[in-house]
Design an enzyme around this catalytic site. Sequence first.
Site, PDB file in Angstrom:
ATOM      1  N   GLU A 247      14.689  66.940  19.773  1.00  0.00           N
ATOM      2  CA  GLU A 247      13.768  65.957  20.370  1.00  0.00           C
ATOM      3  C   GLU A 247      14.663  64.916  21.029  1.00  0.00           C
ATOM      4  O   GLU A 247      15.261  64.090  20.335  1.00  0.00           O
ATOM      5  CB  GLU A 247      12.898  65.312  19.283  1.00  0.00           C
ATOM      6  N   CYS A 281      10.923  56.623  22.709  1.00  0.00           N
ATOM      7  CA  CYS A 281      11.311  57.829  23.466  1.00  0.00           C
ATOM      8  C   CYS A 281      10.286  58.166  24.540  1.00  0.00           C
ATOM      9  O   CYS A 281      10.644  58.638  25.609  1.00  0.00           O
ATOM     10  CB  CYS A 281      11.522  59.003  22.528  1.00  0.00           C
TER      11      CYS A 281
HETATM   12  P1  NAD Z   1      22.252  59.460  19.176  1.00  0.00           P
HETATM   13  O1  NAD Z   1      22.219  60.800  19.795  1.00  0.00           O
HETATM   14  O2  NAD Z   1      23.363  58.550  19.494  1.00  0.00           O
HETATM   15  O3  NAD Z   1      22.251  59.593  17.570  1.00  0.00           O
HETATM   16  C1  NAD Z   1      21.260  60.320  16.889  1.00  0.00           C
HETATM   17  C2  NAD Z   1      21.795  60.746  15.535  1.00  0.00           C
HETATM   18  O4  NAD Z   1      22.820  61.716  15.701  1.00  0.00           O
HETATM   19  C3  NAD Z   1      22.421  59.615  14.714  1.00  0.00           C
HETATM   20  O5  NAD Z   1      21.998  59.760  13.385  1.00  0.00           O
HETATM   21  C4  NAD Z   1      23.900  59.874  14.856  1.00  0.00           C
HETATM   22  O6  NAD Z   1      24.676  59.385  13.776  1.00  0.00           O
HETATM   23  C5  NAD Z   1      23.927  61.383  14.872  1.00  0.00           C
HETATM   24  N1  NAD Z   1      25.128  61.993  15.457  1.00  0.00           N
HETATM   25  C6  NAD Z   1      26.047  61.434  16.288  1.00  0.00           C
HETATM   26  N2  NAD Z   1      26.987  62.355  16.612  1.00  0.00           N
HETATM   27  C7  NAD Z   1      26.643  63.502  15.993  1.00  0.00           C
HETATM   28  C8  NAD Z   1      27.205  64.814  15.968  1.00  0.00           C
HETATM   29  N3  NAD Z   1      28.303  65.135  16.649  1.00  0.00           N
HETATM   30  N4  NAD Z   1      26.571  65.769  15.237  1.00  0.00           N
HETATM   31  C9  NAD Z   1      25.435  65.483  14.562  1.00  0.00           C
HETATM   32  N5  NAD Z   1      24.859  64.257  14.545  1.00  0.00           N
HETATM   33  C10 NAD Z   1      25.458  63.282  15.261  1.00  0.00           C
HETATM   34  O7  NAD Z   1      20.839  58.807  19.520  1.00  0.00           O
HETATM   35  P2  NAD Z   1      20.364  57.314  19.226  1.00  0.00           P
HETATM   36  O8  NAD Z   1      21.086  56.409  20.159  1.00  0.00           O
HETATM   37  O9  NAD Z   1      20.416  57.055  17.768  1.00  0.00           O
HETATM   38  O10 NAD Z   1      18.821  57.373  19.631  1.00  0.00           O
HETATM   39  C11 NAD Z   1      18.312  57.093  20.894  1.00  0.00           C
HETATM   40  C12 NAD Z   1      17.972  58.354  21.632  1.00  0.00           C
HETATM   41  O11 NAD Z   1      17.031  59.114  20.874  1.00  0.00           O
HETATM   42  C13 NAD Z   1      17.294  58.100  22.961  1.00  0.00           C
HETATM   43  O12 NAD Z   1      17.837  58.963  23.927  1.00  0.00           O
HETATM   44  C14 NAD Z   1      15.836  58.450  22.700  1.00  0.00           C
HETATM   45  O13 NAD Z   1      15.111  58.840  23.839  1.00  0.00           O
HETATM   46  C15 NAD Z   1      15.983  59.564  21.727  1.00  0.00           C
HETATM   47  N6  NAD Z   1      14.749  59.768  20.964  1.00  0.00           N
HETATM   48  C16 NAD Z   1      14.005  60.879  21.200  1.00  0.00           C
HETATM   49  C17 NAD Z   1      12.818  61.081  20.520  1.00  0.00           C
HETATM   50  C18 NAD Z   1      11.985  62.307  20.736  1.00  0.00           C
HETATM   51  O14 NAD Z   1      11.159  62.582  19.889  1.00  0.00           O
HETATM   52  N7  NAD Z   1      12.157  63.039  21.820  1.00  0.00           N
HETATM   53  C19 NAD Z   1      12.404  60.125  19.585  1.00  0.00           C
HETATM   54  C20 NAD Z   1      13.179  59.010  19.386  1.00  0.00           C
HETATM   55  C21 NAD Z   1      14.358  58.832  20.070  1.00  0.00           C
END
Ligand code: NAD
Length: 512
Positions: A247, A281
């Site tokens: 997502e 999002c």
């Molecule tokens: P992010 O991708 O930076 O981090 C998300 C998660 O991934 C965190 O828990 C982080 O610690 C973890 N992570 C980081 N590196 C990783 C790796 N190599 N392997 C596995 N996990 C890892 O995202 P963010 O900045 O926390 O969130 C914002 C983003 O999320 C925005 O782009 C937003 O649109 C999206 N989002 C999407 C939805 C949806 O349902 N489509 C909902 C909410 C947020």
Amino acid sequence: MAIVTPVETRPGERRRLAIASPATGEPLGEIEVANAADVAAAVEAARKAQPAWAGLSFRERARVMKRAISTLIERQDEFVDVVLAESGKTRGEALAMEIFAGCDALSYWSKHAERILRPEKVRLHGMLRLAKKARIHYRPLGVVGVICPWNGPFILGLNPAVQALMAGNAVLVKPSEVTPRSGALVAELFEAAGLPEGLLQVLTGDGETGAALVEAGVDKISFTGSVETGRKVAEACARKLIPCTLELGGKDPMIVCADADLDNAAGGALAGAFMNTGQYCCGTERVYVVDEVADAFVEKVVARAAELRQGSSGEFDVGAIVWPRQLEIIEDHVRDALERGATVRVGGRRNPDLEGLFYEPTVLTDVTHDMKIMRDETFGPVLPIMRVRDEEEALARANDTSYGLAANVWTRDVGRGQELAGRIVAGSVGINDMTMTYGAPETPFGGRKESGVGAVNGESGLRSFCHAQPVFVDRFGGKQTAGTYPHSVKKDEGLKRVIRFLWAGPLSRWLS
Ligand code: NAD
């Protein structure tokens, strides 16, 4: 102002991170970063706990979910305070997005999981059904890893966890390092509800912990976050040959048709752009308004946006930006837009009256499609509005993006809205609405293009936490298969005659 700061540790110690409030800068404590060994131990405990849980009936699992609802209601203020401290959102947003939606998810899945996951009798086609019968069983996958972002720090862990648990899995939740205590509330909730130990564990940490979780031998990853990290997770899952649901981010368009109710559309634009301080999002990231109503629409939006109150205490409408990295992206996008000729109608800067991470609710006009603000995910309280010739141009612009999460169309002609919805490449579309995307558990929620793979919610979302296993039974006790050998020319000729008889003529229709 750093919100997440590495703490100096001795060699051999786990890394630690200090967390602070984005709204006030107040220190909120430290977390340990779970390492690969911690993750492996959690997976082992989950594996031990899962079979007994999978052996329970749906009703027994639902009982735990119902107790979780009671706990969530009783302790809602306490939970909201944790979320507010880490995220700086408004109390109303935390109540609606985290608590209300949490109760709804727990209630919905505890009621409907059994219907969606009960074994399904399959009517086999053609001659098959004369010899065999089949049922599809939805078996739990085993241990599911849920990796979360910071913008819905409780619900985006809770909702997939509830679905995975109701399907009979154990779950490991990895919250964002920016909002770890809000994520940990998911474990607190289920502990209070009496979920057996090991079935839901929270692993705090950053990307190191998330990456370790993907590598730890879990059976599925449900990931919510950015496109950039989602791609890494997908690659790692592909190497491990495990399924993942992604997502990801969005650049959701809003189309305002000439016949739209402009008051409602302006209200929808404001909610879409400024809800959760734009860190949503499915937030509205760009608006295309048809020329003949553009001036009136912009006037209404600007007037209402100018009245929004920003803050961190008392009554306010728009909260903080969760961490400096996001604030830098927002500032970069607005700066780029202004350099290329955009006009600020409201806001356009950090809030000079507030000390924390605050960016004023902002409305931009005179934007063009070469600007970052119209192409890249901003994830902040900025609403760029572009005037277009007609609905066809709006549609072409809406689809001119690498994203495809959600979209909304505003028109009094719902039939026309439906027609436009059918041509928008997006995971979901609202007509005179921008709220019902993630919020309806009965409908699949997932993105197209770079906005994601697979879905959470809906029947397909729930079933993605299972393996759909058909079980066949031979009506004659296996007699037919027992005669497979020896092969012979005579048998082959007989089979050829059967093939011709069955599919060369009208019989084939009956057989299919
Ligand atoms: P992010 O991708 O930076 O981090 C998300 C998660 O991934 C965190 O828990 C982080 O610690 C973890 N992570 C980081 N590196 C990783 C790796 N190599 N392997 C596995 N996990 C890892 O995202 P963010 O900045 O926390 O969130 C914002 C983003 O999320 C925005 O782009 C937003 O649109 C999206 N989002 C999407 C939805 C949806 O349902 N489509 C909902 C909410 C947020």
